[in-house]
Design a protein around this motif. Structure first.
Motif, PDB file in Angstrom:
ATOM      1  N   VAL A   1       0.844  -1.204   0.000  1.00 31.74           N
ATOM      2  CA  VAL A   1       0.000   0.000   0.000  1.00 31.74           C
ATOM      3  C   VAL A   1       0.872   1.243   0.000  1.00 31.74           C
ATOM      4  O   VAL A   1       0.640   2.206  -0.756  1.00 31.74           O
ATOM      5  CB  VAL A   1      -0.946  -0.004   1.222  1.00 31.74           C
ATOM      6  N   ILE A   2       1.905   1.248   0.853  1.00 30.52           N
ATOM      7  CA  ILE A   2       2.820   2.395   0.901  1.00 30.52           C
ATOM      8  C   ILE A   2       3.530   2.563  -0.443  1.00 30.52           C
ATOM      9  O   ILE A   2       3.714   3.678  -0.944  1.00 30.52           O
ATOM     10  CB  ILE A   2       3.848   2.191   2.038  1.00 30.52           C
ATOM     11  N   GLY A   3       3.925   1.436  -1.051  1.00 33.19           N
ATOM     12  CA  GLY A   3       4.591   1.500  -2.348  1.00 33.19           C
ATOM     13  C   GLY A   3       3.709   2.102  -3.426  1.00 33.19           C
ATOM     14  O   GLY A   3       4.163   2.912  -4.239  1.00 33.19           O
ATOM     15  N   VAL A   4       2.426   1.750  -3.431  1.00 36.02           N
ATOM     16  CA  VAL A   4       1.501   2.300  -4.425  1.00 36.02           C
ATOM     17  C   VAL A   4       1.190   3.769  -4.126  1.00 36.02           C
ATOM     18  O   VAL A   4       1.028   4.575  -5.065  1.00 36.02           O
ATOM     19  CB  VAL A   4       0.200   1.459  -4.467  1.00 36.02           C
ATOM     20  N   LEU A   5       1.122   4.120  -2.878  1.00 35.14           N
ATOM     21  CA  LEU A   5       0.860   5.521  -2.524  1.00 35.14           C
ATOM     22  C   LEU A   5       1.952   6.451  -3.057  1.00 35.14           C
ATOM     23  O   LEU A   5       1.692   7.627  -3.339  1.00 35.14           O
ATOM     24  CB  LEU A   5       0.739   5.675  -1.000  1.00 35.14           C
ATOM     25  N   ARG A   6       3.160   5.934  -3.191  1.00 41.15           N
ATOM     26  CA  ARG A   6       4.251   6.730  -3.758  1.00 41.15           C
ATOM     27  C   ARG A   6       3.997   7.075  -5.219  1.00 41.15           C
ATOM     28  O   ARG A   6       4.611   8.005  -5.763  1.00 41.15           O
ATOM     29  CB  ARG A   6       5.572   5.971  -3.634  1.00 41.15           C
ATOM     30  N   LEU A   7       3.084   6.334  -5.859  1.00 40.21           N
ATOM     31  CA  LEU A   7       2.767   6.584  -7.268  1.00 40.21           C
ATOM     32  C   LEU A   7       1.664   7.625  -7.443  1.00 40.21           C
ATOM     33  O   LEU A   7       1.260   7.912  -8.569  1.00 40.21           O
ATOM     34  CB  LEU A   7       2.326   5.266  -7.931  1.00 40.21           C
ATOM     35  N   ARG A   8       1.162   8.154  -6.304  1.00 40.47           N
ATOM     36  CA  ARG A   8       0.062   9.128  -6.317  1.00 40.47           C
ATOM     37  C   ARG A   8      -1.155   8.563  -7.046  1.00 40.47           C
ATOM     38  O   ARG A   8      -1.601   9.092  -8.080  1.00 40.47           O
ATOM     39  CB  ARG A   8       0.510  10.439  -6.959  1.00 40.47           C
ATOM     40  N   PRO A   9      -1.717   7.492  -6.515  1.00 37.08           N
ATOM     41  CA  PRO A   9      -2.839   6.816  -7.201  1.00 37.08           C
ATOM     42  C   PRO A   9      -4.123   7.619  -7.133  1.00 37.08           C
ATOM     43  O   PRO A   9      -4.302   8.480  -6.264  1.00 37.08           O
ATOM     44  CB  PRO A   9      -2.974   5.505  -6.412  1.00 37.08           C
ATOM     45  N   ARG A  10      -5.020   7.334  -8.050  1.00 41.00           N
ATOM     46  CA  ARG A  10      -6.380   7.887  -8.041  1.00 41.00           C
ATOM     47  C   ARG A  10      -7.333   6.719  -7.830  1.00 41.00           C
ATOM     48  O   ARG A  10      -7.535   5.917  -8.745  1.00 41.00           O
ATOM     49  CB  ARG A  10      -6.683   8.589  -9.369  1.00 41.00           C
ATOM     50  N   TYR A  11      -7.869   6.613  -6.622  1.00 42.93           N
ATOM     51  CA  TYR A  11      -8.724   5.477  -6.272  1.00 42.93           C
ATOM     52  C   TYR A  11     -10.190   5.818  -6.509  1.00 42.93           C
ATOM     53  O   TYR A  11     -10.657   6.926  -6.196  1.00 42.93           O
ATOM     54  CB  TYR A  11      -8.516   5.082  -4.809  1.00 42.93           C
ATOM     55  N   TYR A  12     -10.937   4.850  -7.063  1.00 51.46           N
ATOM     56  CA  TYR A  12     -12.364   5.020  -7.332  1.00 51.46           C
ATOM     57  C   TYR A  12     -13.136   3.885  -6.651  1.00 51.46           C
ATOM     58  O   TYR A  12     -12.801   2.713  -6.813  1.00 51.46           O
ATOM     59  CB  TYR A  12     -12.640   4.982  -8.841  1.00 51.46           C
ATOM     60  N   LEU A  13     -14.141   4.252  -5.873  1.00 49.83           N
ATOM     61  CA  LEU A  13     -14.980   3.264  -5.199  1.00 49.83           C
ATOM     62  C   LEU A  13     -16.031   2.775  -6.195  1.00 49.83           C
ATOM     63  O   LEU A  13     -17.140   3.297  -6.273  1.00 49.83           O
ATOM     64  CB  LEU A  13     -15.642   3.873  -3.964  1.00 49.83           C
ATOM     65  N   SER A  14     -15.667   1.762  -6.966  1.00 53.80           N
ATOM     66  CA  SER A  14     -16.533   1.316  -8.055  1.00 53.80           C
ATOM     67  C   SER A  14     -16.394  -0.190  -8.252  1.00 53.80           C
ATOM     68  O   SER A  14     -15.325  -0.764  -8.032  1.00 53.80           O
ATOM     69  CB  SER A  14     -16.168   2.044  -9.354  1.00 53.80           C
ATOM     70  N   LEU A  15     -17.492  -0.818  -8.671  1.00 48.65           N
ATOM     71  CA  LEU A  15     -17.513  -2.232  -9.035  1.00 48.65           C
ATOM     72  C   LEU A  15     -18.046  -2.395 -10.461  1.00 48.65           C
ATOM     73  O   LEU A  15     -18.752  -3.348 -10.777  1.00 48.65           O
ATOM     74  CB  LEU A  15     -18.378  -3.033  -8.062  1.00 48.65           C
ATOM     75  N   ALA A  16     -17.695  -1.438 -11.314  1.00 47.65           N
ATOM     76  CA  ALA A  16     -18.193  -1.427 -12.699  1.00 47.65           C
ATOM     77  C   ALA A  16     -17.494  -2.515 -13.509  1.00 47.65           C
ATOM     78  O   ALA A  16     -16.564  -2.240 -14.295  1.00 47.65           O
ATOM     79  CB  ALA A  16     -17.968  -0.051 -13.319  1.00 47.65           C
ATOM     80  N   ILE A  17     -17.942  -3.743 -13.347  1.00 44.49           N
ATOM     81  CA  ILE A  17     -17.269  -4.870 -13.997  1.00 44.49           C
ATOM     82  C   ILE A  17     -17.479  -4.884 -15.519  1.00 44.49           C
ATOM     83  O   ILE A  17     -16.830  -5.658 -16.219  1.00 44.49           O
ATOM     84  CB  ILE A  17     -17.742  -6.213 -13.402  1.00 44.49           C
ATOM     85  N   ARG A  18     -18.379  -4.024 -16.020  1.00 49.77           N
ATOM     86  CA  ARG A  18     -18.574  -3.961 -17.474  1.00 49.77           C
ATOM     87  C   ARG A  18     -17.627  -2.966 -18.136  1.00 49.77           C
ATOM     88  O   ARG A  18     -17.698  -2.744 -19.349  1.00 49.77           O
ATOM     89  CB  ARG A  18     -20.027  -3.593 -17.786  1.00 49.77           C
ATOM     90  N   HIS A  19     -16.751  -2.343 -17.349  1.00 49.17           N
ATOM     91  CA  HIS A  19     -15.753  -1.445 -17.920  1.00 49.17           C
ATOM     92  C   HIS A  19     -14.914  -2.225 -18.941  1.00 49.17           C
ATOM     93  O   HIS A  19     -14.516  -3.372 -18.686  1.00 49.17           O
ATOM     94  CB  HIS A  19     -14.850  -0.915 -16.797  1.00 49.17           C
ATOM     95  N   PRO A  20     -14.636  -1.661 -20.114  1.00 49.84           N
ATOM     96  CA  PRO A  20     -13.892  -2.390 -21.157  1.00 49.84           C
ATOM     97  C   PRO A  20     -12.558  -2.940 -20.667  1.00 49.84           C
ATOM     98  O   PRO A  20     -12.164  -4.058 -21.046  1.00 49.84           O
ATOM     99  CB  PRO A  20     -13.695  -1.334 -22.248  1.00 49.84           C
ATOM    100  N   GLY A  21     -11.865  -2.173 -19.836  1.00 47.78           N
ATOM    101  CA  GLY A  21     -10.583  -2.635 -19.307  1.00 47.78           C
ATOM    102  C   GLY A  21     -10.743  -3.861 -18.425  1.00 47.78           C
ATOM    103  O   GLY A  21      -9.944  -4.804 -18.482  1.00 47.78           O
ATOM    104  N   ILE A  22     -11.784  -3.854 -17.592  1.00 49.62           N
ATOM    105  CA  ILE A  22     -12.046  -4.993 -16.715  1.00 49.62           C
ATOM    106  C   ILE A  22     -12.472  -6.209 -17.526  1.00 49.62           C
ATOM    107  O   ILE A  22     -12.055  -7.345 -17.249  1.00 49.62           O
ATOM    108  CB  ILE A  22     -13.121  -4.631 -15.675  1.00 49.62           C
ATOM    109  N   GLN A  23     -13.295  -6.000 -18.544  1.00 52.67           N
ATOM    110  CA  GLN A  23     -13.709  -7.096 -19.405  1.00 52.67           C
ATOM    111  C   GLN A  23     -12.496  -7.735 -20.096  1.00 52.67           C
ATOM    112  O   GLN A  23     -12.412  -8.957 -20.230  1.00 52.67           O
ATOM    113  CB  GLN A  23     -14.701  -6.594 -20.456  1.00 52.67           C
ATOM    114  N   ARG A  24     -11.553  -6.889 -20.489  1.00 54.45           N
ATOM    115  CA  ARG A  24     -10.344  -7.409 -21.130  1.00 54.45           C
ATOM    116  C   ARG A  24      -9.516  -8.226 -20.148  1.00 54.45           C
ATOM    117  O   ARG A  24      -8.975  -9.280 -20.484  1.00 54.45           O
ATOM    118  CB  ARG A  24      -9.523  -6.234 -21.660  1.00 54.45           C
ATOM    119  N   ILE A  25      -9.423  -7.726 -18.905  1.00 55.94           N
ATOM    120  CA  ILE A  25      -8.700  -8.462 -17.861  1.00 55.94           C
ATOM    121  C   ILE A  25      -9.360  -9.810 -17.615  1.00 55.94           C
ATOM    122  O   ILE A  25      -8.685 -10.835 -17.498  1.00 55.94           O
ATOM    123  CB  ILE A  25      -8.634  -7.640 -16.558  1.00 55.94           C
TER     124      ILE A  25
END
Length: 454
Positions: A133-157
């Motif tokens: 978590v600390i390692g990712v925070l160094r990347l200045r993440p943008r977190y979204y509270l979402s479960l949009a599993i139909r997102h094209p990126g998620i579908q590809r994953i």
């Protein structure tokens, strides 16, 4: 990695967030079910265990199940860090995990017995998660509270990950059949011997896993840019590095299997007989080290090409052959009262790994063309010849070890392990350098960089 390569970083963070959230929800449900059903599936996979042993196994399993929750979330965080070529968390996290297992396990052992190490595993997994978590925070993440599993990126994953999950499950099924289902029918101590021996065998494989993890973003980037030459060069360099390290590691473990197990484990209730069984199993496991290590590199080549089906198909075939070999070698190696059956299971596991790696390499060669095969073969031969020369010096050291056994037990244990390893390492690199292996310079450069950073 593809989002970063195409300059669409902002579009990537919602995908990372959704993936994290989905895994969080999914693993909570799956692990809750696994916790509840633990007594049932333990009876299923350990048919040779009695009620008391099953009860203890269920208790330990339920504790360690929670650690899987943190490991699963770590997968998303680690993937994010590797995509950014950020390695602070990825390096520090496993270190915290292993230190916690050892230190906290020892601290709690007087109060909790063997369960202390189940609890320390859980605590270590949680600490590893916090580090990531600390390692990712160094990347200045943008977190979204979402479960949009139909997102094209998620579908590809999802399309890519389902075959990967099946492929990884195939390897675990093979291990489950090998070390639990069949081993539980063998004489007492066989399950523990196979488990400990396989853990020692996997130490050199961890080197390949670390290279494979860092290799995937680079291969994915080169595949996205259609850089076939760069892809082939990166793949060849990584595979040759793995072969150069794991071939001598295999020979070394073959020679030092008994003293290694004796020094590491023959303490307390771990008697000489347990050492003999475990060392014998390790001997047969080491045959497959290079195969399993090579798989970690070859499979990444397919993943970078977004071909996750081929490893599954080949893995399923290898599993079928492996299961047949498990049953065949179990009886072939078994002597009176089942003694030696564990060796047959270890040998079958090794051959399965080699078969899987060879078939995958052949399939990848047909897919992308030349993989710099001549240099790979040259490295393999140089490593093998250097390892045979190394074996001569190590065997010489083992002959004089009895004359060096003086001082306290700790000193003797150090001599038993460190002297053959030191002589073996020096002789291996000297012979490899004489044979003109270019990987010698690469390893020395890597060591120098590590020392400078340290």
């Amino acid at each position: 990695t593809r989002y970063l390569t195409e300059g669409r970083e902002e579009e990537g963070w919602p995908v990372i967030s959704i993936a994290f959230n989905v895994i969080l929800v999914l693993m909570t449900i799956v692990l809750a079910i696994a916790f509840w059903l633990a007594p049932w599936y333990m009876h299923l996979i350990l048919p040779g265990f009695g009620p008391a042993t099953i009860s203890l196994t269920v208790s330990l399993t339920r504790i360690t199940l929670a650690s899987i929750f943190f490991h699963s979330l770590n997968g998303v965080l680690l993937g994010t860090e590797y995509a950014y070529n950020a390695y602070v968390g990825t390096a520090a996290g496993p270190l915290a995990y292993n230190i916690a297992i050892i230190v906290i396990g020892i601290m709690l052992s007087s109060s909790f017995g063997i369960a202390a190490f189940a609890w320390s595993t859980l605590i270590g997994a949680a600490l590893n998660f916090l580090v990531q978590v600390i390692g990712v925070l160094r990347l200045r993440p943008r977190y979204y509270l979402s479960l949009a599993i139909r997102h094209p990126g998620i579908q590809r994953i999802f399309r890519l990950i389902v075959p990967v999950m099946i492929g990884l499950s195939i390897a675990q099924i093979n291990l489950l059949i090998n070390q639990s289902f069949l081993a539980s029918t063998l004489p007492k101590g066989s399950v523990n011997a196979l488990s400990l021996a396989s853990r020692v065998m996997l130490v050199p494989v961890m080197f390949a896993i670390s290279i494979g993890i860092t290799l995937l973003p680079n291969l994915s980037r080169q595949a996205a840019l259609s850089d076939r030459v760069g892809f082939q060069r990166s793949f060849s360099n990584s595979l040759r590095a793995v072969l150069f390290v794991t071939i001598p590691a295999s020979v070394g473990l073959l020679l030092l299997s008994h003293p290694l197990i004796q020094v590491l484990f023959q303490h307390g209730q771990f008697a000489e007989r347990a050492t003999d069984i475990t060392a014998s199993a390790l001997f047969w496991y080491t045959i497959g080290i290079t195969g399993y290590a090579a798989y970690e590199i070859i499979s990444r080549g397919f993943y970078a090409l977004e071909d996750t089906r081929t490893p599954v198909i080949i893995g399923a075939f290898s599993l079928a052959v492996g299961i047949a070999m498990n049953f065949a070698f179990l009886h072939l190696f078994s002597g009176p009262h089942g003694v030696g059956g564990a060796n047959g299971l270890a040998f079958a596991y090794s051959l399965t790994g080699i078969l899987n790696a060879v078939l995958l390499l052949y399939a990848l060669r047909r897919r992308v063309g030349s993989l710099d095969g001549r240099r790979i073969l040259r490295t393999s031969l140089a490593a093998l010849l250097s390892s045979l020369g190394m074996a001569f010096f190590v065997l010489g050291v083992l002959q004089i070890l009895p004359y060096l056994m003086f001082g306290p037990q700790l000193v003797r244990d150090g001599v038993i392990l460190l002297l053959p390893m030191l002589v073996g390492s020096i002789s291996y690199f000297a012979i490899a350098h004489f044979l003109g292996a270019e990987e010698v310079a690469w390893v020395l450069s890597l060591v120098r960089r590590r020392l400078v950073h340290a």
